[in-house]
Scaffold this motif. Sequence first.
Motif, PDB file in Angstrom:
ATOM      1  N   LYS A 107       0.817  -1.227   0.000  1.00 36.77           N
ATOM      2  CA  LYS A 107       0.000   0.000   0.000  1.00 36.77           C
ATOM      3  C   LYS A 107       0.844   1.268   0.000  1.00 36.77           C
ATOM      4  N   THR A 108       2.135   1.136  -0.296  1.00 38.48           N
ATOM      5  CA  THR A 108       3.038   2.283  -0.340  1.00 38.48           C
ATOM      6  C   THR A 108       3.304   2.678  -1.792  1.00 38.48           C
ATOM      7  N   TYR A 109       3.126   3.955  -2.103  1.00 40.46           N
ATOM      8  CA  TYR A 109       3.252   4.450  -3.473  1.00 40.46           C
ATOM      9  C   TYR A 109       4.087   5.719  -3.531  1.00 40.46           C
ATOM     10  N   GLU A 110       4.851   5.861  -4.593  1.00 42.78           N
ATOM     11  CA  GLU A 110       5.449   7.143  -4.939  1.00 42.78           C
ATOM     12  C   GLU A 110       4.334   8.054  -5.446  1.00 42.78           C
ATOM     13  N   PHE A 111       4.481   9.360  -5.261  1.00 44.34           N
ATOM     14  CA  PHE A 111       3.408  10.312  -5.537  1.00 44.34           C
ATOM     15  C   PHE A 111       2.851  10.221  -6.962  1.00 44.34           C
ATOM     16  N   VAL A 112       3.717  10.298  -7.970  1.00 45.98           N
ATOM     17  CA  VAL A 112       3.244  10.236  -9.360  1.00 45.98           C
ATOM     18  C   VAL A 112       2.625   8.877  -9.651  1.00 45.98           C
ATOM     19  N   GLU A 113       3.201   7.835  -9.106  1.00 45.45           N
ATOM     20  CA  GLU A 113       2.643   6.494  -9.264  1.00 45.45           C
ATOM     21  C   GLU A 113       1.226   6.435  -8.701  1.00 45.45           C
ATOM     22  N   PHE A 114       1.023   7.034  -7.540  1.00 46.56           N
ATOM     23  CA  PHE A 114      -0.300   7.047  -6.913  1.00 46.56           C
ATOM     24  C   PHE A 114      -1.292   7.827  -7.765  1.00 46.56           C
ATOM     25  N   LEU A 115      -0.848   8.972  -8.269  1.00 48.69           N
ATOM     26  CA  LEU A 115      -1.720   9.776  -9.127  1.00 48.69           C
ATOM     27  C   LEU A 115      -2.178   9.002 -10.351  1.00 48.69           C
ATOM     28  N   LEU A 142      13.217   4.441  -9.428  1.00 48.54           N
ATOM     29  CA  LEU A 142      11.886   4.245  -9.998  1.00 48.54           C
ATOM     30  C   LEU A 142      11.782   2.903 -10.709  1.00 48.54           C
ATOM     31  N   ARG A 143      12.905   2.402 -11.206  1.00 46.80           N
ATOM     32  CA  ARG A 143      12.881   1.089 -11.854  1.00 46.80           C
ATOM     33  C   ARG A 143      12.435   0.010 -10.872  1.00 46.80           C
ATOM     34  N   GLY A 144      12.874   0.160  -9.621  1.00 43.26           N
ATOM     35  CA  GLY A 144      12.566  -0.847  -8.616  1.00 43.26           C
ATOM     36  C   GLY A 144      11.090  -0.944  -8.287  1.00 43.26           C
ATOM     37  N   ILE A 145      10.339   0.121  -8.543  1.00 39.89           N
ATOM     38  CA  ILE A 145       8.903   0.076  -8.264  1.00 39.89           C
ATOM     39  C   ILE A 145       8.091   0.016  -9.558  1.00 39.89           C
ATOM     40  N   GLY A 146       8.774  -0.273 -10.650  1.00 38.62           N
ATOM     41  CA  GLY A 146       8.071  -0.512 -11.913  1.00 38.62           C
ATOM     42  C   GLY A 146       7.617   0.724 -12.646  1.00 38.62           C
ATOM     43  N   MET A 147       8.188   1.882 -12.330  1.00 40.36           N
ATOM     44  CA  MET A 147       7.809   3.104 -13.030  1.00 40.36           C
ATOM     45  C   MET A 147       8.762   3.377 -14.184  1.00 40.36           C
ATOM     46  N   THR A 148       8.227   3.844 -15.274  1.00 39.50           N
ATOM     47  CA  THR A 148       9.043   4.122 -16.457  1.00 39.50           C
ATOM     48  C   THR A 148       8.829   5.565 -16.921  1.00 39.50           C
ATOM     49  N   ASP A 149       7.790   5.812 -17.696  1.00 40.98           N
ATOM     50  CA  ASP A 149       7.581   7.145 -18.274  1.00 40.98           C
ATOM     51  C   ASP A 149       6.332   7.846 -17.728  1.00 40.98           C
ATOM     52  N   GLU A 150       5.861   7.429 -16.556  1.00 45.26           N
ATOM     53  CA  GLU A 150       4.643   8.026 -16.003  1.00 45.26           C
ATOM     54  C   GLU A 150       4.784   9.531 -15.790  1.00 45.26           C
TER      55      GLU A 150
END
Length: 250
Positions: A107-115, A142-150
């Motif tokens: 349930k923990t998210y980076e801000f842009v990821e949450f948006l 960001l790679r570790g949490i699966g974020m790329t070009d969000e």
Amino acid sequence: MKVSLFITCLTDQYYPRVGIALVKVLEKLGCEIDFPQEQTCCGQPMWNNGFADETRALAKRMIEIFENAEYVVTPSGSCCAMVRDYYEDALKDEPDWLPRAKKLAGKTYEFVEFLTKVLKFDPKEHAVSWNGDVTYHYSCHLRGIGMTDEASNLLQQISGLGYHPLDKKEQCCGFGGTFSMKYPQISGEMARDKTACIDKTGADTVVINDAGCAMNIEGTCRREGVQKQFTSVAEILAEGMGLLEPGGDK
């Protein structure tokens, strides 16, 4: 929707405006925000340097503090990755704590990821407008949490914002926490290379969401004579939604 803010050490001490912007945006989008006053470091510096016992103590503290949160949102992909990627490893031999670590990670998210992934935020629906030319630094964790070009996709949907892609965007800025202290010459060359790429874009403003990267890149730009403004996605959104006055202390 209830959101608990995990502000992180560097954001709290050096970029408090990012936290203010984050709260204003999430509240505007209907989230109820709380800030657990007891929160401290997530333990990442200790983990990176081999202090496993100290990491476990801090991880357990984080779990206890945020255990009852519906969502935990942080402006740092780095600290988010610590909770998501490494708490389970740190507590793998403690059966009483491992399930609790997994629950917090889920349930923990980076801000842009949450948006983008939870709130499905669309800047056009909220008439976000921000005038200026920007480039964006993609932080390694960001790679570790699966974020790329969000984040870059989000920025390009904002009215009035001119987006300038950054060469070698996948390349580390050289900070890497204590990496920059253990290998200062290598770190310095990486930071100067990143600064040269930023200068080449011609953008006036650099968008960086991780405080560690921001400190490293800002300092290098000053030393190299590259005059840029620095901000975050949260600040751009808050300003672009009329929730925060433009500029101010970063």
